[in-house]
Write an enzyme that holds these catalytic residues in place. Structure first.
Site, PDB file in Angstrom:
ATOM      1  N   LYS A   1       0.850  -1.197   0.000  1.00 58.73           N
ATOM      2  CA  LYS A   1       0.000   0.000   0.000  1.00 58.73           C
ATOM      3  C   LYS A   1       0.884   1.246   0.000  1.00 58.73           C
ATOM      4  O   LYS A   1       1.676   1.461   0.914  1.00 58.73           O
ATOM      5  CB  LYS A   1      -0.901  -0.011   1.224  1.00 58.73           C
ATOM      6  CG  LYS A   1      -1.760   1.234   1.347  1.00 58.73           C
ATOM      7  CD  LYS A   1      -2.778   1.142   2.459  1.00 58.73           C
ATOM      8  CE  LYS A   1      -3.535   2.449   2.599  1.00 58.73           C
ATOM      9  NZ  LYS A   1      -4.599   2.392   3.602  1.00 58.73           N
TER      10      LYS A   1
ATOM     11  N   ARG B   1     -10.872   9.914   1.532  1.00 57.05           N
ATOM     12  CA  ARG B   1     -10.726  10.639   2.796  1.00 57.05           C
ATOM     13  C   ARG B   1     -11.838  11.661   2.964  1.00 57.05           C
ATOM     14  O   ARG B   1     -12.249  11.961   4.080  1.00 57.05           O
ATOM     15  CB  ARG B   1      -9.332  11.255   2.894  1.00 57.05           C
ATOM     16  CG  ARG B   1      -8.283  10.153   3.005  1.00 57.05           C
ATOM     17  CD  ARG B   1      -6.866  10.682   3.081  1.00 57.05           C
ATOM     18  NE  ARG B   1      -5.920   9.581   2.943  1.00 57.05           N
ATOM     19  CZ  ARG B   1      -4.620   9.735   2.754  1.00 57.05           C
ATOM     20  NH1 ARG B   1      -4.119  10.952   2.690  1.00 57.05           N
ATOM     21  NH2 ARG B   1      -3.835   8.684   2.634  1.00 57.05           N
TER      22      ARG B   1
ATOM     23  N   ARG C   1       0.797  10.380   5.661  1.00 63.54           N
ATOM     24  CA  ARG C   1       0.951   8.975   6.038  1.00 63.54           C
ATOM     25  C   ARG C   1       2.273   8.370   5.560  1.00 63.54           C
ATOM     26  O   ARG C   1       2.419   7.163   5.494  1.00 63.54           O
ATOM     27  CB  ARG C   1      -0.206   8.158   5.450  1.00 63.54           C
ATOM     28  CG  ARG C   1      -1.593   8.649   5.817  1.00 63.54           C
ATOM     29  CD  ARG C   1      -2.563   7.485   5.905  1.00 63.54           C
ATOM     30  NE  ARG C   1      -3.955   7.859   5.804  1.00 63.54           N
ATOM     31  CZ  ARG C   1      -4.641   8.513   6.737  1.00 63.54           C
ATOM     32  NH1 ARG C   1      -4.042   8.890   7.843  1.00 63.54           N
ATOM     33  NH2 ARG C   1      -5.919   8.797   6.564  1.00 63.54           N
TER      34      ARG C   1
ATOM     35  N   LYS D   1      -2.240  -1.739  -3.789  1.00 57.04           N
ATOM     36  CA  LYS D   1      -3.141  -0.587  -3.758  1.00 57.04           C
ATOM     37  C   LYS D   1      -2.346   0.699  -3.883  1.00 57.04           C
ATOM     38  O   LYS D   1      -1.347   0.840  -3.182  1.00 57.04           O
ATOM     39  CB  LYS D   1      -3.889  -0.623  -2.431  1.00 57.04           C
ATOM     40  CG  LYS D   1      -4.790   0.539  -2.171  1.00 57.04           C
ATOM     41  CD  LYS D   1      -5.308   0.476  -0.771  1.00 57.04           C
ATOM     42  CE  LYS D   1      -6.090   1.744  -0.528  1.00 57.04           C
ATOM     43  NZ  LYS D   1      -6.171   2.125   0.834  1.00 57.04           N
TER      44      LYS D   1
HETATM   45  C1  PBG Z   1      -7.768   3.245   5.559  1.00 61.99           C
HETATM   46  C2  PBG Z   1      -7.978   3.090   4.115  1.00 61.99           C
HETATM   47  C3  PBG Z   1      -7.831   4.044   3.108  1.00 61.99           C
HETATM   48  C4  PBG Z   1      -8.258   3.445   1.928  1.00 61.99           C
HETATM   49  C5  PBG Z   1      -8.612   2.150   2.240  1.00 61.99           C
HETATM   50  N1  PBG Z   1      -8.416   1.955   3.586  1.00 61.99           N
HETATM   51  C6  PBG Z   1      -7.414   5.459   3.181  1.00 61.99           C
HETATM   52  C7  PBG Z   1      -6.018   5.810   3.468  1.00 61.99           C
HETATM   53  O1  PBG Z   1      -5.151   4.975   3.627  1.00 61.99           O
HETATM   54  O2  PBG Z   1      -5.804   7.018   3.604  1.00 61.99           O
HETATM   55  C8  PBG Z   1      -8.335   4.112   0.582  1.00 61.99           C
HETATM   56  C9  PBG Z   1      -9.376   3.567  -0.333  1.00 61.99           C
HETATM   57  C10 PBG Z   1      -9.686   4.421  -1.509  1.00 61.99           C
HETATM   58  O3  PBG Z   1      -9.075   5.475  -1.767  1.00 61.99           O
HETATM   59  O4  PBG Z   1     -10.609   4.039  -2.247  1.00 61.99           O
HETATM   60  N2  PBG Z   1      -6.466   3.419   5.961  1.00 61.99           N
END
Ligand code: PBG
Length: 327
Positions: free
Chosen positions: A194, A204, A216, A247
């Site tokens: 990720k 968000r 992050r 992702k």
């Molecule tokens: C939670 C999470 C996020 C996403 C999935 N789980 C947001 C992030 O990491 O800021 C993003 C999913 C999307 O953009 O469709 N941490």
């Protein structure tokens, strides 16, 4: 011309093109992300994700029914709590939003498959994915809370948990906790690869989970790195991850490809909110053919090696497949 190789021979008709197709999609590999919130009778469109909604628990069944009808058998739940605090207690509360939604959804649609996103960022007042120590997320203290969150989801009926926080050691912590509590058959799909990505912007907005300060990048990966992605994937498999996720999807298909060749567990690609928003915005302007773009993005992920595709377009894809328009 005396050409021996004429690749065009196999492109002469639709029947033939379909016969020799190398990548075929299957609805059963789609997962649809879904936002649930507190309150009643709410179905609220997410401004930056046209066509996607936040649902209160009582409105969830309508959506689940539509998905089931379209043949999308799996959902991934995200919770939007009313209350946030420093330690994200809503994430692991027995009556937390995801826990309540799961109990209700399972009662009404027991045949759907429920994956839950395990993270703290929607539940912490500071919007970071764990508990803080000064301005940094305290990795090891967060692990217990993530494990507690995963356990509370499974106890409420989750069929699979998907940690997305990017703390080191979370898969091992969650696996141990689930096993100790008699859930050794519940799979973990790790958001292993990720990246810290601007593609999460609309999510968000949707979940109200943007960090209140900083970003992050001290836990999500630097998108310049390929080998590090492999390290994350292999580490999580060693820790007991059953499925590895990459992702976002669109700009990271090299990672899907490389990882799917290197590992012997299923690989999932998550086409995230920003990918969805870009397609929707351009389609609205009349600048792209939405339907065909959806198909190309999905097939691209599978062609790269994904076995599972997580997408806000899941229902559209399923319908388009029924109509024989993509496949
Ligand atoms: C939670 C999470 C996020 C996403 C999935 N789980 C947001 C992030 O990491 O800021 C993003 C999913 C999307 O953009 O469709 N941490």
């Amino acid at each position: 011309m005396n050409l021996i190789q004429r690749p065009r021979r196999l492109r002469g008709s639709e029947t033939l093109r379909k016969m020799v197709r190398e990548t075929r999609m299957d609805k059963s590999s789609l997962i649809y992300p879904l936002f649930v919130m507190e309150g009643t009778n709410i179905q609220e469109e997410i401004p930056s994700m046209e066509g996607q909604f936040r649902y209160s628990i009582d409105r969830l069944p309508y959506k689940l029914e539509q998905l089931a009808k379209a043949g999308v058998g799996s959902v991934m739940l995200f919770g939007i709590p009313d209350h946030k605090d420093e330690v994200g207690s809503g994430a692991y509360a027995t009556d937390g939003i995801v826990q309540k939604a799961l109990r209700e959804a399972k009662k009404q649609f027991p045949d759907l498959y429920y994956v839950t996103d395990v993270c703290m960022c929607e539940y912490t007042s500071h919007g970071h994915c764990g508990v803080l120590c000064g301005h940094d997320v305290d990795n090891d203290k967060t692990l217990d809370l993530l494990a507690k969150t995963a356990l509370s989801h499974v106890e409420a009926g989750a069929d699979m948990v998907a940690p997305s926080d990017m703390m080191d050691g979370r898969v091992a912590a969650i696996r141990a906790c689930l096993d100790e509590n008699g859930h050794n058959t519940t799979p973990i799909m790790s958001y292993a690869v990720k990246y810290a990505s601007a593609f999460y912007g609309p999510f968000r907005d949707a979940a109200g989970s943007a960090p209140a300060f900083g970003d992050r990048r001290s836990y999500q990966m630097d998108f310049h790195n390929r080998r590090e992605g492999m390290k994350e994937a292999l580490t999580d498999i060693e820790e007991g991850a059953d499925i590895i996720m990459v992702k976002p999807a669109l700009s990271y298909l090299d990672m899907v490809s490389e990882i799917s060749k290197a590992v012997n567990v299923p690989v999932a690609a998550y086409s995230v909110s920003g990918e969805y928003a870009m397609v929707k915005a351009a389609a609205k302007m009349g600048w792209i053919d939405e339907e065909r773009i959806i198909g190309e993005m999905a097939v691209g992920a599978y062609r790269a090696g994904a076995q599972i595709y997580i997408t806000y377009f899941a229902e559209e894809i399923a319908k388009l497949m029924d109509e024989g328009r993509i496949g």
